[in-house]
Design a protein around this motif. Structure first.
Motif, PDB file in Angstrom:
ATOM      1  N   GLU A 145       0.831  -1.216   0.000  1.00  0.00           N
ATOM      2  CA  GLU A 145       0.000   0.000   0.000  1.00  0.00           C
ATOM      3  C   GLU A 145       0.860   1.259   0.000  1.00  0.00           C
ATOM      4  N   GLY A 154       2.285   2.325  -3.369  1.00  0.00           N
ATOM      5  CA  GLY A 154       1.311   3.020  -4.200  1.00  0.00           C
ATOM      6  C   GLY A 154       1.028   4.418  -3.693  1.00  0.00           C
ATOM      7  N   ASN A 155       0.951   4.563  -2.376  1.00  0.00           N
ATOM      8  CA  ASN A 155       0.656   5.882  -1.794  1.00  0.00           C
ATOM      9  C   ASN A 155       1.777   6.882  -2.048  1.00  0.00           C
ATOM     10  N   SER A 208      -1.302  -0.880  -6.214  1.00  0.00           N
ATOM     11  CA  SER A 208      -0.205   0.088  -6.243  1.00  0.00           C
ATOM     12  C   SER A 208       0.320   0.282  -7.662  1.00  0.00           C
ATOM     13  N   LYS A 256      -1.893   2.848  -9.108  1.00  0.00           N
ATOM     14  CA  LYS A 256      -1.581   4.200  -8.627  1.00  0.00           C
ATOM     15  C   LYS A 256      -0.299   4.737  -9.254  1.00  0.00           C
TER      16      LYS A 256
END
Length: 293
Positions: A108, A111-112, A154, A157
């Motif tokens: 996560e 991707g963030n 991810s 993203k």
């Protein structure tokens, strides 16, 4: 974030990553802390316009030091997060990875962080994520579906076209064993996370073509009223992937509608719509010319 504080957090994460007895909660907490410092070091205050040349040069020198420290930190941070992404600690049966929650958090975070990465880092991280996903095919334990969805998500993203084309090529099949289906669902969910305006019409066309051809026949077989084992297997397979597979075809076809303005909600309807819209030189496959800023 203070560079000194970020450095201490990075060292602590490295220590926990090497410690097999470390608590997953600690690993997650320090991954969070490290990610917050990614491209966010405190910078020296810029001198006023009427500052002396000596003061301005001193500031520029400090900025160079901070930028170098930030670049070094970013590289080490990504390396550690990727290590946490593949961290394993199996239970006694050897079928469950007790570090799943750490793996998911690492996926996560990658991707963030996309929003703060430059294009080069996004491309590099995407390639490394794909390798990590492929490596999971050989895992001896049961890979958590949330872990897969976080990794594929991810990639969405990070928004790299190479990743999208890879998904279209590798995850548009009809293999119905459980592991394959879990990966299909994760990939299909991620594909619609790519920014549509960044996807050329040629790639959107290929995705729509691939999905409508591949899955319209599966949908037709699944709709048959039969007790035949093969038909029942197709139905079970289609029931699991239907929503996300159709969504991919809709999304990359730019949400086509019928004469009444209603969305096409079956793969067969989308297949016949696509047959009538196969001219790559016409909408919706023609890219809009972007206005110059």
């Amino acid at each position: 974030v203070s560079p000194d504080e970020a450095g201490r957090d990075l060292d602590q994460l490295a220590s926990y990553e090497k410690n097999k007895k470390a608590l997953s909660e600690d690993l997650i907490a320090y991954m969070d802390a490290v990610s917050k410092a990614y491209n966010d070091f405190e910078k020296p205050e810029k001198p006023a316009d009427d500052a002396t040349e000596e003061e301005k040069k001193a500031w520029q020198s400090e900025m160079k030091k901070v930028d170098k420290a930030q670049a070094d930190f970013n590289k080490k941070a990504l390396k550690l997060i990727f290590k946490c992404l593949s961290l394993q600690r199996l239970d006694r049966s050897g079928t469950t990875n007790l570090r799943d929650d750490v793996n998911i958090k690492a996926a996560e975070l990658l991707g963030n962080l996309a929003a703060t990465m430059d294009e080069g880092d996004r491309k590099d991280v995407s390639k490394r994520l794909i390798k990590a996903i492929e490596k999971l095919d050989k895992a001896k334990y049961q890979v958590n579906s949330d872990h897969l969805e976080a990794m594929f998500g991810s990639l969405g993203k990070l928004n790299q076209l190479d990743s999208l084309e890879w998904m279209n090529e590798e995850f548009s099949h009809t293999n119905n064993d459980d592991d394959s289906v879990v990966r299909l669902i994760a990939a299909h969910k991620a594909m619609v996370m790519f920014k549509l305006d960044d996807v050329p019409g040629t790639i959107r066309y290929e995705i729509a073509d691939t999905f409508t051809k591949t899955y319209s026949s599966v949908e037709s077989q699944a709709e048959q009223s039969s007790t035949d084992k093969n038909v029942q297997a197709k139905k079970a397979f289609w029931d699991r992937i239907r929503v996300d597979a159709i969504r991919v075809a809709q999304y990359f076809s730019k949400e086509p509608t019928d004469a009444d303005g209603q969305a096409y909600n079956s793969m067969n309807d989308l297949y016949y719509w696509f047959k009538e819209h196969k001219n790559k030189r016409k909408a919706p496959w023609v890219d809009e010319k972007k206005k110059k800023k």
